[in-house]
Design an enzyme around this catalytic site. Sequence first.
Site, mmCIF file in Angstrom:
data_model
loop_
_atom_site.group_PDB
_atom_site.id
_atom_site.type_symbol
_atom_site.label_atom_id
_atom_site.label_comp_id
_atom_site.label_asym_id
_atom_site.label_seq_id
_atom_site.Cartn_x
_atom_site.Cartn_y
_atom_site.Cartn_z
ATOM 1 N N SER A 59 0.839 -1.153 0.111
ATOM 2 C CA SER A 59 0.055 0.122 0.287
ATOM 3 C C SER A 59 0.792 1.186 0.080
ATOM 4 O O SER A 59 0.290 2.545 -0.226
ATOM 5 C CB SER A 59 -0.871 0.148 1.341
ATOM 6 O OG SER A 59 -1.694 -0.993 1.159
ATOM 7 N N GLY A 256 -4.063 -1.950 -0.902
ATOM 8 C CA GLY A 256 -3.393 -1.743 -2.064
ATOM 9 C C GLY A 256 -3.183 -0.210 -1.973
ATOM 10 O O GLY A 256 -3.462 0.553 -1.381
ATOM 11 N N GLY A 258 -2.188 3.899 -4.203
ATOM 12 C CA GLY A 258 -2.775 4.697 -5.306
ATOM 13 C C GLY A 258 -4.072 5.147 -4.836
ATOM 14 O O GLY A 258 -4.878 5.167 -3.973
ATOM 15 N N CYS A 285 -8.962 -1.197 3.417
ATOM 16 C CA CYS A 285 -8.270 -0.076 2.762
ATOM 17 C C CYS A 285 -8.654 0.197 1.379
ATOM 18 O O CYS A 285 -9.739 0.662 1.103
ATOM 19 C CB CYS A 285 -6.752 -0.653 2.926
ATOM 20 S SG CYS A 285 -5.358 0.548 2.327
ATOM 21 N N LEU A 286 -7.822 -0.067 0.243
ATOM 22 C CA LEU A 286 -8.319 0.161 -1.069
ATOM 23 C C LEU A 286 -9.584 -0.580 -1.345
ATOM 24 O O LEU A 286 -10.232 0.223 -2.178
ATOM 25 C CB LEU A 286 -7.116 -0.249 -2.044
ATOM 26 C CG LEU A 286 -7.446 0.227 -3.506
ATOM 27 C CD1 LEU A 286 -7.424 1.767 -3.837
ATOM 28 C CD2 LEU A 286 -6.272 -0.381 -4.303
ATOM 29 N N GLN A 289 -12.261 1.552 0.014
ATOM 30 C CA GLN A 289 -12.565 2.561 -0.944
ATOM 31 C C GLN A 289 -13.173 2.236 -2.361
ATOM 32 O O GLN A 289 -14.328 2.914 -2.595
ATOM 33 C CB GLN A 289 -11.591 3.306 -1.083
ATOM 34 C CG GLN A 289 -10.739 3.851 0.198
ATOM 35 C CD GLN A 289 -9.011 4.116 -0.042
ATOM 36 O OE1 GLN A 289 -8.588 4.025 -1.051
ATOM 37 N NE2 GLN A 289 -8.553 4.639 0.873
ATOM 38 N N ASN A 327 -3.057 2.833 7.205
ATOM 39 C CA ASN A 327 -2.325 3.255 6.139
ATOM 40 C C ASN A 327 -2.965 3.828 4.802
ATOM 41 O O ASN A 327 -3.318 2.943 3.812
ATOM 42 C CB ASN A 327 -1.190 2.218 5.417
ATOM 43 C CG ASN A 327 -0.287 2.484 4.270
ATOM 44 O OD1 ASN A 327 -0.183 3.986 4.047
ATOM 45 N ND2 ASN A 327 0.146 1.565 3.596
ATOM 46 N N GLY A 329 -4.289 7.544 2.153
ATOM 47 C CA GLY A 329 -4.397 8.877 1.948
ATOM 48 C C GLY A 329 -5.550 9.358 1.134
ATOM 49 O O GLY A 329 -5.757 10.491 0.792
ATOM 50 N N PHE A 330 -6.601 8.374 1.171
ATOM 51 C CA PHE A 330 -7.859 8.588 0.457
ATOM 52 C C PHE A 330 -9.001 8.169 1.307
ATOM 53 O O PHE A 330 -8.515 7.222 2.160
ATOM 54 C CB PHE A 330 -7.879 7.970 -0.830
ATOM 55 C CG PHE A 330 -7.164 8.502 -2.089
ATOM 56 C CD1 PHE A 330 -7.310 9.342 -2.807
ATOM 57 C CD2 PHE A 330 -5.725 8.132 -2.091
ATOM 58 C CE1 PHE A 330 -6.555 10.001 -3.826
ATOM 59 C CE2 PHE A 330 -4.971 8.525 -2.938
ATOM 60 C CZ PHE A 330 -5.351 9.610 -3.940
ATOM 61 N N HIS A 369 -6.392 -1.732 9.036
ATOM 62 C CA HIS A 369 -5.803 -3.032 8.794
ATOM 63 C C HIS A 369 -6.099 -3.954 9.700
ATOM 64 O O HIS A 369 -5.242 -3.752 10.954
ATOM 65 C CB HIS A 369 -4.420 -2.823 8.355
ATOM 66 C CG HIS A 369 -4.192 -2.359 7.095
ATOM 67 N ND1 HIS A 369 -3.468 -3.158 6.149
ATOM 68 C CD2 HIS A 369 -4.275 -1.043 6.478
ATOM 69 C CE1 HIS A 369 -3.020 -2.220 4.893
ATOM 70 N NE2 HIS A 369 -3.759 -1.178 5.249
ATOM 71 N N GLU A 371 -5.547 -6.947 10.122
ATOM 72 C CA GLU A 371 -4.821 -7.923 10.184
ATOM 73 C C GLU A 371 -3.303 -7.688 11.006
ATOM 74 O O GLU A 371 -2.351 -8.298 11.255
ATOM 75 C CB GLU A 371 -4.426 -8.756 8.842
ATOM 76 C CG GLU A 371 -3.502 -7.699 8.168
ATOM 77 C CD GLU A 371 -3.579 -6.337 7.736
ATOM 78 O OE1 GLU A 371 -2.782 -5.708 7.488
ATOM 79 O OE2 GLU A 371 -4.979 -5.748 7.873
#
Length: 396
Positions: A59, A256, A258, A285-286, A289, A327, A329-330, A369, A371
């Site tokens: 990530s 992930g 980006g 996470c990703l 989103q 972790n 940033g979006f 996260h 985990e």
Amino acid sequence: MTPHPTDSGWSEAVPTALLVLADGTVLEGFGLGAAGTAVGEVCFNTAMTGYEEILTDPSYAGQIITFTFPHIGNVGTNEDDIETVNMAATPGARGVVLSSAITAPSNYRATRHLDQWLRARGIIGLAGLDTRALTGLIREKGMPNAVIAHASDGRFDLDALKHEAKAWPGLVGMDLVPMVTSGQRFIWDETPWVWGKGYGRQSAPQFHVVAIDYGIKRNILRLLAANGCKLTVVPATTAADDIIALEPDGVFLSNGPGDPAATGEYAVPVIRTLIDRNIPTFGICLGHQMLGIAVGARTMKMHQGHHGANHPVKDLVTGKVEITSMNHGFAVDRATLPANAVETHVSLFDGSNCGIALKDRPVFSVQYHPEASPGPRDSRYLFERFTRMMRDAQRN
């Protein structure tokens, strides 16, 4: 460090590493790890432990990490704590910024000095910088684009570095998943590490889970295996029909790097199909989103993001507060969530969305996260929630 004579007769160490920000600011330090240059977004991480897991988290692709904890590297590195599944892919972080020089390893599990490990993985490092000042700058102005550079002779083309930092477009609109996803499908059965035994194997699975790899971490797969799952991991671009053909009891949407809207161009239609098929789905996470986008919400870039292992999150369903590892940033914009989605978790740092669940489908996700390795472990109940969801679906 190379001595440098001065008029006073003292010898001054020549900087061998630079962090050049997009606004032209130049921060000096001493190089470690790989030599060369790398460009990325600078973020700060507040974790006091787990630096090897952080530096191998896919990530972090496209980012340069500065640790707020000053003593990084003092327990060395080993081969067991690497989180990257695809060892041929980008290793996660593009660079690392430290306050103090790395000391010799002081842990019985260590097999390599962090400096040697960074060099072997191609990660550029810088030490001797005032990381508290850099963190304060990020808090005030947001996460800057920058170039990190390491040259043993201390010679740099500053103009070229400033131009590269300024020209880098940043993470908004950037799909970084192709850099970290697996190239082919594979099976996973490894379970978590146990003191004195190491890693185990899942030999009697109750569920078949297809994990879509947007940059998945090893400990996610281990915890799913520990909760009775046989795992088939598939590349990020796998078609929905191919996933359905595997007849999964559930689907996991991984973490992930980006911009989720960019990766979502090809991932979101797949997620929508899986939701429509009523397949139990769990995202983090990703994956969280893009699940939000799939149900009609929007995502937004955060000012400084969330990076650390000490983030308090409130579970709005139970009222409990859990300390989490984050972790990202979006974030999902809660104001755009549809009527059939309920917000389940919120950050107690800034109130941002940290979880959603669908009212009419067996689907849920969290921003953080659960985990986390080495910890915190407050959120591991979510893996049990996922297996209960699959069990209920089997009964129906």
